[in-house]
Design an enzyme around this catalytic site. Sequence first.
Site, PDB file in Angstrom:
ATOM      1  N   CYS A 192      37.236  34.526  38.270  1.00  6.85           N
ATOM      2  CA  CYS A 192      37.877  33.700  39.298  1.00  6.85           C
ATOM      3  C   CYS A 192      38.284  34.533  40.524  1.00  6.85           C
ATOM      4  O   CYS A 192      37.413  34.976  41.262  1.00  6.85           O
ATOM      5  CB  CYS A 192      39.027  32.906  38.686  1.00  6.85           C
ATOM      6  SG  CYS A 192      39.360  31.406  39.620  1.00  6.85           S
ATOM      7  N   HIS A 218      37.755  30.859  33.705  1.00  3.18           N
ATOM      8  CA  HIS A 218      38.682  31.755  32.990  1.00  3.18           C
ATOM      9  C   HIS A 218      38.284  31.885  31.514  1.00  3.18           C
ATOM     10  O   HIS A 218      38.855  31.193  30.666  1.00  3.18           O
ATOM     11  CB  HIS A 218      40.106  31.198  33.072  1.00  3.18           C
ATOM     12  CG  HIS A 218      40.760  31.391  34.382  1.00  3.18           C
ATOM     13  ND1 HIS A 218      41.727  32.347  34.604  1.00  3.18           N
ATOM     14  CD2 HIS A 218      40.582  30.763  35.554  1.00  3.18           C
ATOM     15  CE1 HIS A 218      42.124  32.295  35.866  1.00  3.18           C
ATOM     16  NE2 HIS A 218      41.439  31.335  36.470  1.00  3.18           N
ATOM     17  N   GLU A 262      39.084  34.009  29.412  1.00  2.00           N
ATOM     18  CA  GLU A 262      40.195  34.508  28.576  1.00  2.00           C
ATOM     19  C   GLU A 262      41.093  33.373  28.089  1.00  2.00           C
ATOM     20  O   GLU A 262      41.926  33.571  27.214  1.00  2.00           O
ATOM     21  CB  GLU A 262      41.012  35.556  29.358  1.00  2.00           C
ATOM     22  CG  GLU A 262      41.999  35.034  30.386  1.00  2.00           C
ATOM     23  CD  GLU A 262      41.357  34.504  31.682  1.00  2.00           C
ATOM     24  OE1 GLU A 262      40.122  34.461  31.776  1.00  2.00           O
ATOM     25  OE2 GLU A 262      42.127  34.113  32.584  1.00  2.00           O
TER      26      GLU A 262
HETATM   27  N1  GLN Z   1      42.325  30.124  44.264  1.00  2.00           N
HETATM   28  C1  GLN Z   1      42.431  31.528  43.958  1.00  2.00           C
HETATM   29  C2  GLN Z   1      41.999  32.380  45.146  1.00  2.00           C
HETATM   30  O1  GLN Z   1      41.452  31.874  46.058  1.00  2.00           O
HETATM   31  C3  GLN Z   1      41.635  31.867  42.715  1.00  2.00           C
HETATM   32  C4  GLN Z   1      42.144  31.084  41.539  1.00  2.00           C
HETATM   33  C5  GLN Z   1      42.032  31.761  40.214  1.00  2.00           C
HETATM   34  O2  GLN Z   1      41.825  32.970  40.104  1.00  2.00           O
HETATM   35  N2  GLN Z   1      42.268  30.991  39.176  1.00  2.00           N
HETATM   36  O3  GLN Z   1      42.181  33.545  45.157  1.00  2.00           O
END
Ligand code: GLN
Length: 195
Positions: free
Chosen positions: A81, A172, A174
Amino acid sequence: MPPAPIIGVLALQGAYDAHARTLTALGATPKLIRRPEQLAGIDGLIIPGGESTTFLKHLERDGFFDVLNTFVRQTPTLGTCAGVILLATDVLNPPQPSLAALDVTVERNAYGRQIDSTILSEPTSLPGGPIEMVFIRAPRITRTGPDVEILASRDGFPVLIRQGHLLAATFHPELSADTRIHKLFLDLIAESNRA
Ligand code: GLN
């Protein structure tokens, strides 16, 4: 038997604890990384989800950004992410600095407000059938370079990719009981240690 690999988990903020638990369950030794010098001697690194702008603020201190920049070019790294956003060459919505090691363009928070967090089960090229994917304000990968292998997609956009020693998931892993992605990362580390 080779010694358990030591896997750093960038622990500046975000979802690092769950990564550490999954690594332990798979027989690896997690090491929480809060300072640049702690990157020395580890076999791989996970850059977890969180808020990429907050990561960037923390990385401004003590030359952390530059040390990490060198590290991710040489050592196996899994970005999840926000971790993908930090690794990407190009970041949109809005543009922001990044490590530029993974040849992709990502658009932050690209799934809109209503469905910005969702759990899906999607097919992947990994053995063992579809994988549960927990998306939380996820970025969308809108371009991949020629060396990027797509291992899974959502609505036609890549969500799990590999570029050599770099592995990246816009969701995610994890937060799911399925440990195949962490296992894949450990296999990739074992492979790069043998090379
Ligand atoms: N929205 C976050 C960002 O732009 C990322 C979200 C996440 O890591 N769950 O950095």
